[in-house]
Design a protein around this motif. Structure first.
Motif, PDB file in Angstrom:
ATOM      1  N   MET A 107       0.961  -1.084   0.118  1.00  0.00           N
ATOM      2  CA  MET A 107      -0.081   0.094   0.018  1.00  0.00           C
ATOM      3  C   MET A 107       1.315   1.219  -0.561  1.00  0.00           C
ATOM      4  N   ASN A 108       0.437   2.425  -0.998  1.00  0.00           N
ATOM      5  CA  ASN A 108       0.786   3.138  -0.834  1.00  0.00           C
ATOM      6  C   ASN A 108       0.695   4.429   0.114  1.00  0.00           C
ATOM      7  N   PRO A 109       1.681   5.056   0.628  1.00  0.00           N
ATOM      8  CA  PRO A 109       1.413   5.888   1.725  1.00  0.00           C
ATOM      9  C   PRO A 109       0.446   7.137   1.635  1.00  0.00           C
ATOM     10  N   THR A 110       0.913   7.059  -0.094  1.00  0.00           N
ATOM     11  CA  THR A 110       0.869   8.919  -0.272  1.00  0.00           C
ATOM     12  C   THR A 110      -0.762   8.969  -0.939  1.00  0.00           C
ATOM     13  N   ILE A 111      -0.964   7.539  -1.344  1.00  0.00           N
ATOM     14  CA  ILE A 111      -2.457   8.162  -2.154  1.00  0.00           C
ATOM     15  C   ILE A 111      -3.120   7.193  -1.188  1.00  0.00           C
ATOM     16  N   ILE A 112      -2.753   6.819   0.240  1.00  0.00           N
ATOM     17  CA  ILE A 112      -3.537   6.858   1.146  1.00  0.00           C
ATOM     18  C   ILE A 112      -3.766   7.813   1.529  1.00  0.00           C
ATOM     19  N   ARG A 113      -3.855   9.084   1.716  1.00  0.00           N
ATOM     20  CA  ARG A 113      -3.294  10.332   2.429  1.00  0.00           C
ATOM     21  C   ARG A 113      -4.405  10.983   1.473  1.00  0.00           C
ATOM     22  N   LEU A 114      -3.761  11.387  -0.027  1.00  0.00           N
ATOM     23  CA  LEU A 114      -5.102  11.705  -0.333  1.00  0.00           C
ATOM     24  C   LEU A 114      -6.253  11.210  -1.079  1.00  0.00           C
ATOM     25  N   THR A 115      -6.557  10.388  -0.782  1.00  0.00           N
ATOM     26  CA  THR A 115      -7.495   8.922  -0.678  1.00  0.00           C
ATOM     27  C   THR A 115      -8.359   9.526   0.402  1.00  0.00           C
ATOM     28  N   ALA A 116      -8.046   9.694   1.623  1.00  0.00           N
ATOM     29  CA  ALA A 116      -8.185  10.322   2.889  1.00  0.00           C
ATOM     30  C   ALA A 116      -9.432  11.675   3.106  1.00  0.00           C
ATOM     31  N   ARG A 117      -8.158  12.288   2.149  1.00  0.00           N
ATOM     32  CA  ARG A 117      -8.400  13.725   2.670  1.00  0.00           C
ATOM     33  C   ARG A 117      -9.649  14.209   1.410  1.00  0.00           C
ATOM     34  N   ALA A 118      -9.696  13.466   0.187  1.00  0.00           N
ATOM     35  CA  ALA A 118     -10.285  13.538  -0.135  1.00  0.00           C
ATOM     36  C   ALA A 118     -12.283  13.197  -0.295  1.00  0.00           C
ATOM     37  N   LEU A 119     -11.872  12.108   0.899  1.00  0.00           N
ATOM     38  CA  LEU A 119     -13.130  11.433   1.052  1.00  0.00           C
ATOM     39  C   LEU A 119     -13.380  11.765   2.624  1.00  0.00           C
ATOM     40  N   LEU A 120     -13.144  12.886   3.282  1.00  0.00           N
ATOM     41  CA  LEU A 120     -13.070  13.545   4.023  1.00  0.00           C
ATOM     42  C   LEU A 120     -12.952  15.201   4.176  1.00  0.00           C
ATOM     43  N   GLY A 121     -13.300  15.395   3.116  1.00  0.00           N
ATOM     44  CA  GLY A 121     -13.584  16.809   3.155  1.00  0.00           C
ATOM     45  C   GLY A 121     -14.751  17.314   3.511  1.00  0.00           C
ATOM     46  N   ARG A 122     -15.175  18.451   3.508  1.00  0.00           N
ATOM     47  CA  ARG A 122     -16.483  18.966   4.469  1.00  0.00           C
ATOM     48  C   ARG A 122     -17.238  18.461   3.626  1.00  0.00           C
ATOM     49  N   ARG A 123     -17.750  18.554   2.613  1.00  0.00           N
ATOM     50  CA  ARG A 123     -19.316  18.253   2.013  1.00  0.00           C
ATOM     51  C   ARG A 123     -19.172  16.900   2.248  1.00  0.00           C
ATOM     52  N   ARG A 124     -18.388  15.703   1.559  1.00  0.00           N
ATOM     53  CA  ARG A 124     -18.428  14.392   1.886  1.00  0.00           C
ATOM     54  C   ARG A 124     -18.932  14.260   3.480  1.00  0.00           C
ATOM     55  N   VAL A 125     -18.401  15.182   4.672  1.00  0.00           N
ATOM     56  CA  VAL A 125     -18.294  13.764   6.122  1.00  0.00           C
ATOM     57  C   VAL A 125     -20.169  14.856   6.201  1.00  0.00           C
ATOM     58  N   LEU A 164      -1.985   8.962 -11.678  1.00  0.00           N
ATOM     59  CA  LEU A 164      -1.734   7.969 -10.467  1.00  0.00           C
ATOM     60  C   LEU A 164      -1.624   7.255 -11.670  1.00  0.00           C
ATOM     61  N   ILE A 165      -1.872   6.659 -13.200  1.00  0.00           N
ATOM     62  CA  ILE A 165      -1.319   5.969 -14.182  1.00  0.00           C
ATOM     63  C   ILE A 165      -0.217   5.753 -14.556  1.00  0.00           C
ATOM     64  N   THR A 166       0.073   7.315 -14.495  1.00  0.00           N
ATOM     65  CA  THR A 166       1.519   7.931 -15.098  1.00  0.00           C
ATOM     66  C   THR A 166       2.291   6.966 -14.276  1.00  0.00           C
ATOM     67  N   LYS A 167       2.311   6.941 -12.935  1.00  0.00           N
ATOM     68  CA  LYS A 167       3.454   6.671 -12.148  1.00  0.00           C
ATOM     69  C   LYS A 167       3.199   4.892 -11.935  1.00  0.00           C
ATOM     70  N   GLU A 181      -1.471  -1.889  -5.657  1.00  0.00           N
ATOM     71  CA  GLU A 181      -1.061  -1.188  -5.051  1.00  0.00           C
ATOM     72  C   GLU A 181      -2.258  -0.044  -4.610  1.00  0.00           C
ATOM     73  N   ILE A 182      -2.338   0.377  -5.739  1.00  0.00           N
ATOM     74  CA  ILE A 182      -3.563   1.559  -5.448  1.00  0.00           C
ATOM     75  C   ILE A 182      -5.167   1.451  -5.233  1.00  0.00           C
ATOM     76  N   ILE A 183      -5.234  -0.126  -5.769  1.00  0.00           N
ATOM     77  CA  ILE A 183      -6.455   0.024  -5.475  1.00  0.00           C
ATOM     78  C   ILE A 183      -6.907  -0.570  -3.946  1.00  0.00           C
ATOM     79  N   LEU A 184      -5.646  -1.627  -3.068  1.00  0.00           N
ATOM     80  CA  LEU A 184      -5.339  -1.373  -2.034  1.00  0.00           C
ATOM     81  C   LEU A 184      -5.048  -0.063  -1.011  1.00  0.00           C
ATOM     82  N   SER A 185      -5.094   1.094  -1.471  1.00  0.00           N
ATOM     83  CA  SER A 185      -4.478   1.697  -1.033  1.00  0.00           C
ATOM     84  C   SER A 185      -5.915   2.532  -0.436  1.00  0.00           C
ATOM     85  N   LYS A 186      -7.055   2.192  -1.863  1.00  0.00           N
ATOM     86  CA  LYS A 186      -8.298   2.696  -1.526  1.00  0.00           C
ATOM     87  C   LYS A 186      -8.912   2.537  -1.010  1.00  0.00           C
TER      88      LYS A 186
END
Length: 240
Positions: free
Chosen positions: A1-19, A87-90, A96-101
């Motif tokens: 799993m990728n810490p950067t993807i995990i952090r960015l995904t968490a930030r996107a999912l926990l944005g004010r509107r989605r929360v 993501l897919i160009t990296k 690893e992307i799917i498991l992090s998400k």
């Protein structure tokens, strides 16, 4: 799993509107539990309102809808706005992307659905049910999120397809066709919660071994399916 993807995904999912989208359902669950407890007397007991709150609302509505909102957004948001190309160009394995998400979506869903369910069970005075609901809802959340994450890669309308599964299959077809219960994540979560909680407030229709096996099937199938589908994406963010 990728810490950067995990952090960015968490930030996107926990944005004010989605929360904010995730808050009403747990509040309703806790509110109904408090109402049920406060109305108890010699004529009204937990067995009268408990199944409605914990099973028909908590495990049948709040858990799957929360998983649908979170699971379909974990990767779907990036597909919709085209940022999936970053993501897919990296040089990252698609798995690893799917498991992090999946990890982030599962964590958020469990916190938003399983924790309020456990709190409601404690308010109702059943510690064993609280434990059962946490375990059952957490495993159910994992299966749901894997399914809806895969749908977000396989179809442009994952929410619509997910709602069809939740409403037509899990809440309608299983009422008339016994065999359909084997493929109902709701039934799997209920079976696990019922076995641990050991209370008449919820009841299951499938065995625990069947539930554990099918949860594993949903998780593996969803993860593998999403990974393979993501491998077919071109740099434009569309599947070949």
């Amino acid at each position: 799993m990728n810490p950067t993807i995990i952090r960015l995904t968490a930030r996107a999912l926990l944005g004010r509107r989605r929360v904010l989208l995730l808050l009403p359902m747990p509040i309703i669950l806790i509110g109904l539990t408090l109402l049920g407890v406060s109305s108890e007397d010699e004529y009204v007991t937990p067995s009268d309102w408990g199944p409605l709150v914990f099973s028909n609302l908590g495990l049948a509505v709040i858990l799957p809808l929360t998983a649908l909102i979170v699971g379909s957004s974990a990767l779907g948001l990036e597909i919709d706005d085209g940022t999936i190309t970053h993501l897919i160009t990296k040089p990252l394995p698609r798995s690893e992307i799917i498991l992090s998400k999946l990890l982030v979506a599962w964590s958020v869903t469990t916190a938003a659905a399983a924790v309020p369910l456990a709190a409601a069970a404690l308010i109702a005075g059943s510690g064993s049910l609280a434990v059962g609901l946490v375990v059952g809802a957490a495993l159910g959340a994992l299966a749901y999120v894997a399914l809806f994450l895969a749908l977000s890669v396989m179809t442009k309308r994952p929410v619509a397809v997910g709602l069809v599964y939740i409403v037509l299959w899990e809440n309608l077809l299983v009422s008339f066709v016994d065999g359909a219960r084997v493929f109902s994540i709701r039934q799997h979560a209920t079976a696990i919660a019922d076995a641990i909680g050991d209370t008449p407030l919820i009841s299951s229709t499938v065995s625990v071994p069947t539930a554990l096996i099918m949860v594993s099937v949903f998780v593996v199938a969803g993860t593998v399916g999403a990974t393979r589908r993501l491998r077919s994406f071109a740099l434009t963010g569309e599947a070949n």
